[in-house]
Design a protein around this motif. Structure first.
Motif, PDB file in Angstrom:
ATOM      1  N   TRP A  52       0.844  -1.207   0.000  1.00 10.41           N
ATOM      2  CA  TRP A  52       0.000   0.000   0.000  1.00 10.41           C
ATOM      3  C   TRP A  52       0.880   1.259   0.000  1.00 10.41           C
ATOM      4  O   TRP A  52       0.652   2.196  -0.751  1.00 10.41           O
ATOM      5  N   HIS A  53       1.890   1.241   0.852  1.00 10.29           N
ATOM      6  CA  HIS A  53       2.811   2.369   0.963  1.00 10.29           C
ATOM      7  C   HIS A  53       3.553   2.600  -0.353  1.00 10.29           C
ATOM      8  O   HIS A  53       3.672   3.735  -0.829  1.00 10.29           O
ATOM      9  N   GLY A  56       1.721   4.412  -3.116  1.00 10.28           N
ATOM     10  CA  GLY A  56       1.329   5.802  -2.881  1.00 10.28           C
ATOM     11  C   GLY A  56       2.411   6.802  -3.229  1.00 10.28           C
ATOM     12  O   GLY A  56       3.518   6.445  -3.653  1.00 10.28           O
ATOM     13  N   GLU A  57       2.077   8.063  -3.046  1.00  9.69           N
ATOM     14  CA  GLU A  57       2.998   9.169  -3.286  1.00  9.69           C
ATOM     15  C   GLU A  57       2.826  10.170  -2.150  1.00  9.69           C
ATOM     16  O   GLU A  57       1.935  10.021  -1.315  1.00  9.69           O
ATOM     17  N   PHE A  67       0.745  11.747   2.608  1.00 10.46           N
ATOM     18  CA  PHE A  67       0.702  10.523   1.799  1.00 10.46           C
ATOM     19  C   PHE A  67      -0.665  10.389   1.132  1.00 10.46           C
ATOM     20  O   PHE A  67      -1.694  10.661   1.751  1.00 10.46           O
ATOM     21  N   TYR A  68      -0.661   9.966  -0.132  1.00  6.67           N
ATOM     22  CA  TYR A  68      -1.939   9.708  -0.807  1.00  6.67           C
ATOM     23  C   TYR A  68      -1.765   8.601  -1.848  1.00  6.67           C
ATOM     24  O   TYR A  68      -0.653   8.293  -2.274  1.00  6.67           O
ATOM     25  N   ARG A  69      -2.887   8.002  -2.211  1.00  5.89           N
ATOM     26  CA  ARG A  69      -2.926   7.052  -3.333  1.00  5.89           C
ATOM     27  C   ARG A  69      -3.871   7.584  -4.386  1.00  5.89           C
ATOM     28  O   ARG A  69      -4.923   8.145  -4.067  1.00  5.89           O
ATOM     29  N   ASP A  70      -3.494   7.381  -5.642  1.00  6.14           N
ATOM     30  CA  ASP A  70      -4.294   7.876  -6.770  1.00  6.14           C
ATOM     31  C   ASP A  70      -4.247   6.801  -7.845  1.00  6.14           C
ATOM     32  O   ASP A  70      -3.238   6.649  -8.521  1.00  6.14           O
ATOM     33  N   SER A  71      -5.329   6.032  -7.957  1.00  8.22           N
ATOM     34  CA  SER A  71      -5.372   4.936  -8.931  1.00  8.22           C
ATOM     35  C   SER A  71      -6.283   5.297 -10.094  1.00  8.22           C
ATOM     36  O   SER A  71      -7.408   5.759  -9.882  1.00  8.22           O
ATOM     37  N   SER A  91      -5.717   5.693   5.460  1.00  8.31           N
ATOM     38  CA  SER A  91      -6.296   5.391   4.144  1.00  8.31           C
ATOM     39  C   SER A  91      -6.383   3.887   3.895  1.00  8.31           C
ATOM     40  O   SER A  91      -7.181   3.434   3.066  1.00  8.31           O
ATOM     41  N   TRP A  98     -11.032  -1.011  -2.569  1.00  8.04           N
ATOM     42  CA  TRP A  98     -10.247  -0.224  -3.531  1.00  8.04           C
ATOM     43  C   TRP A  98     -10.420  -0.732  -4.960  1.00  8.04           C
ATOM     44  O   TRP A  98     -10.757   0.038  -5.870  1.00  8.04           O
ATOM     45  N   LEU A 111      -6.204   9.693   0.980  1.00  6.70           N
ATOM     46  CA  LEU A 111      -5.029  10.288   1.611  1.00  6.70           C
ATOM     47  C   LEU A 111      -4.998   9.890   3.069  1.00  6.70           C
ATOM     48  O   LEU A 111      -6.011   9.467   3.642  1.00  6.70           O
TER      49      LEU A 111
END
Length: 344
Positions: A52-53, A56-57, A67-71, A91, A98, A111
């Motif tokens: 998961w980490h 993310g960005e 920290f956030y993820r954007d798929s 998150s 997801w 996020l």
């Protein structure tokens, strides 16, 4: 039999030796306790949490890393969904839904709020719902979505952040989100039907005890506290409990819990602003509710919600689902959410 020898008191030198030995023993006991109190190494990330980490960005908000993820998901769709997690987790609460969301939406974004998960956890710091709403607005701008209508899904702490964002949107504040819809789930929207856990109350209200309690709260205390807000048949696995705890311990997040928990007092202070936004908005609203929730109990919470928020539709999940519906019943949660999204 020979008479007992007369009682002799210890010589001054012997007394000092006994006293010295006593202090040595106390010291030997205290040294590891103090070491534990000052620094317990955080647990290692599990493979799932590491994945998961890695996916993310981070972006920078007022000098802090968020920290956030954007798929990117469904082709042929322009729809965007943003997921706002609850306290005290991250998150990663959205991991079970997801993939299905990416099959329906063009972009799925989540996020970690400031002070949570893999984001920075400054201390001392005055954490507030207002700042977290600004973090979300900054992320939306960072991703180039300022003019895009977005769907928000929120849980617990995230519900209140969503209401502040809703208020700013309805007031047409600069930098506000363009809402397409808002789906709330179990969270303390109304102070009068919200029952925080004992440890939360102690942490938020006791400036004397809080620094001690944040350091002494260990995995066993956390396990008991978080387990109590899951249903008896939907308890997390040992691995899932550890992943939640690992997210809290990352960057010493356990030491900022008392500061973050001021949000409960903020809800009370700004009730008219946030409940007012909820009751007056024309944005499509839905509530997904696990009725076994001890923090926002049934039926008081949902009755008040339906009475005050008459424009909203509601899904009440199975009676054994509690405070974390997206983790306890991901299928029921998704079905309710997709039904809502397809209804307007």
């Amino acid at each position: 039999p020979s008479p007992l020898p007369p009682h002799r008191s210890l010589e001054p030198g012997s007394k000092n030796r006994v006293r010295r030995l006593w202090w040595i023993h106390v010291g030997l006991i205290c040294i590891p306790l103090v070491a534990v109190y000052l620094h317990i190494p955080p647990p290692q990330l599990s493979p799932a949490l590491q994945k998961w980490h890695n996916a993310g960005e981070v972006f920078h908000f007022r000098g802090r890393e968020i920290f956030y993820r954007d798929s990117y998901g469904a082709l042929g769709s322009s729809d965007v969904v943003i997921l706002l997690h609850g306290f005290p987790t991250s998150s990663y609460d959205w991991n079970k839904i997801w993939e299905p969301l990416t099959q329906r939406f063009h972009r799925v974004i989540a996020l970690d709020f400031l002070g949570f998960g893999f984001s920075d956890k400054p201390r001392p710091h005055r954490y507030s719902i207002f700042e977290q709403a600004s973090v979300v607005e900054a992320l939306v701008a960072h991703l180039g979505l300022s003019n895009q209508r977005v769907n928000l899904v929120s849980h617990d702490y995230g519900d209140t952040v969503a209401l502040e964002l809703l208020y700013r949107s309805d007031q047409n504040r600069s930098g506000h989100l363009n809402f397409n819809s808002l789906c709330l789930s179990n969270g303390g929207l109304f102070p009068e039907t919200h029952y925080p856990r004992l440890l939360q109350t102690l942490l938020k209200d006791s400036s004397f005890l809080a620094p001690l309690l944040t350091r002494l709260t260990n995995y066993m205390i956390f396990h008991k506290g978080i387990g109590d807000v899951f249903g008896p048949y939907t308890q997390p696995t040992d691995t899932e409990f550890w992943d939640m705890w690992t997210g809290i311990r990352y960057n010493d997040g356990n030491l900022v819990m008392d500061s973050i928990l001021q949000y409960i007092n903020q809800r009370l202070k700004h009730r008219d602003r946030w409940v007012g936004a909820l009751t007056s908005t024309f944005v499509p609203l839905h509530m997904i509710y696990g009725p076994l929730d001890p923090v926002n109990p049934h039926p008081q919470f949902i009755r008040l919600y339906q009475q005050l928020v008459q424009r909203s539709t509601v899904t009440i999940l199975d009676e054994h689902i509690s405070h974390y519906p997206q983790l306890e019943d991901p299928t029921g949660f998704l079905n309710a959410y997709f039904n809502f999204i397809h209804s307007f």
